[in-house]
Enzyme design. Structure first.
Site, mmCIF file in Angstrom:
data_model
loop_
_atom_site.group_PDB
_atom_site.id
_atom_site.type_symbol
_atom_site.label_atom_id
_atom_site.label_comp_id
_atom_site.label_asym_id
_atom_site.label_seq_id
_atom_site.Cartn_x
_atom_site.Cartn_y
_atom_site.Cartn_z
ATOM 1 N N ASN A 76 54.135 -5.898 22.070
ATOM 2 C CA ASN A 76 52.821 -5.709 21.327
ATOM 3 C C ASN A 76 52.992 -5.843 20.492
ATOM 4 O O ASN A 76 51.781 -5.406 19.257
ATOM 5 C CB ASN A 76 52.481 -4.909 22.268
ATOM 6 C CG ASN A 76 53.700 -3.533 21.560
ATOM 7 O OD1 ASN A 76 54.123 -3.659 20.603
ATOM 8 N ND2 ASN A 76 52.739 -1.921 22.097
ATOM 9 N N TYR B 79 63.976 4.312 16.902
ATOM 10 C CA TYR B 79 62.897 4.321 18.239
ATOM 11 C C TYR B 79 64.195 4.785 19.252
ATOM 12 O O TYR B 79 63.840 5.934 20.283
ATOM 13 C CB TYR B 79 62.506 2.958 19.303
ATOM 14 C CG TYR B 79 61.747 1.969 18.847
ATOM 15 C CD1 TYR B 79 60.196 2.831 19.102
ATOM 16 C CD2 TYR B 79 62.357 0.764 18.545
ATOM 17 C CE1 TYR B 79 60.018 1.469 18.338
ATOM 18 C CE2 TYR B 79 60.902 -0.271 17.367
ATOM 19 C CZ TYR B 79 59.711 0.618 18.522
ATOM 20 O OH TYR B 79 58.362 0.126 18.496
ATOM 21 N N GLU C 263 59.449 6.899 8.900
ATOM 22 C CA GLU C 263 59.378 5.573 9.031
ATOM 23 C C GLU C 263 59.085 4.461 7.997
ATOM 24 O O GLU C 263 60.094 3.355 7.715
ATOM 25 C CB GLU C 263 58.542 5.306 10.179
ATOM 26 C CG GLU C 263 58.692 6.229 11.677
ATOM 27 C CD GLU C 263 57.542 5.178 12.362
ATOM 28 O OE1 GLU C 263 57.772 5.715 13.781
ATOM 29 O OE2 GLU C 263 56.389 4.662 11.942
ATOM 30 N N LYS D 203 55.894 -7.386 14.604
ATOM 31 C CA LYS D 203 57.001 -7.393 15.829
ATOM 32 C C LYS D 203 57.354 -8.865 16.067
ATOM 33 O O LYS D 203 57.367 -9.705 15.628
ATOM 34 C CB LYS D 203 56.596 -6.395 17.174
ATOM 35 C CG LYS D 203 56.536 -4.550 16.538
ATOM 36 C CD LYS D 203 55.737 -4.473 18.463
ATOM 37 C CE LYS D 203 55.869 -2.738 17.984
ATOM 38 N NZ LYS D 203 55.857 -2.253 19.508
#
Ligand code: UDP
Ligand code: MG
Length: 139
Positions: free
Chosen positions: A114, A51, A128, A11
């Protein structure tokens, strides 16, 4: 897709903090093979779509904001029992609650930032993976 695959994203916080190499090393050391990998930056539209399952949650706006704040590294990983073993390797969503030695414990900034994503089921790993790699069975 075989059930021995999972999908991950390094991320924006981890990319910005220079942790791509260290995180990939941990992934390899844990026995995962990198099947496909791509560095890119998500648009608001694509982060929202990725998401979509969280769109009613209070943190959704912040999550989309954060996930579009810089580049990410998307990858398909292969190993026996990939989905479950990878969730163990990354640790709990909140790094404060993640076990010692997990990727989130070592590299995450906060519950939102995170460091890394890991699919939570074989079904979602396929969805995904295909989101980033179109036809992931070709890899
Ligand atoms: N998230 C957040 N606040 C929360 C819970 C989650 O910002 O209270 C973010 C965080 O980046 C997390 C992502 O939303 O990784 C997806 O949440 P999920 O509950 O699916 O956690 P994960 O499966 O990533 O551990
Ligand atoms: Mg999740």
């Amino acid at each position: 897709m075989a059930t021995n695959r999972t999908f991950t994203m390094i991320k924006p916080d981890a990319v910005q903090n220079g942790h791509i190499g260290a995180i990939l090393a941990k992934i390899n050391e844990a026995g995962f093979r990198i099947v496909a990998m791509r560095m890119t930056r998500l648009s608001k539209e694509s982060a929202g779509a990725f998401y979509a399952i969280h769109k009613e949650r209070p943190f959704f706006g912040e999550l989309v904001e954060y996930m579009t704040s810089g580049p990410i590294v998307a990858a398909i990983l292969e190993k026996d029992n990939a989905v479950e073993d990878f969730r163990k390797l990354i640790g709990a969503t909140d790094p404060a609650k993640a076990e010692e030695g997990t990727i989130r414990k070592i590299f995450a900034t906060s519950i939102a930032a995170n460091a890394i994503h890991g699919s939570d089921s074989d079904e979602n790993a396929a969805i995904e993976g295909n989101f980033f790699f179109a036809d992931m069975d070709k890899y």
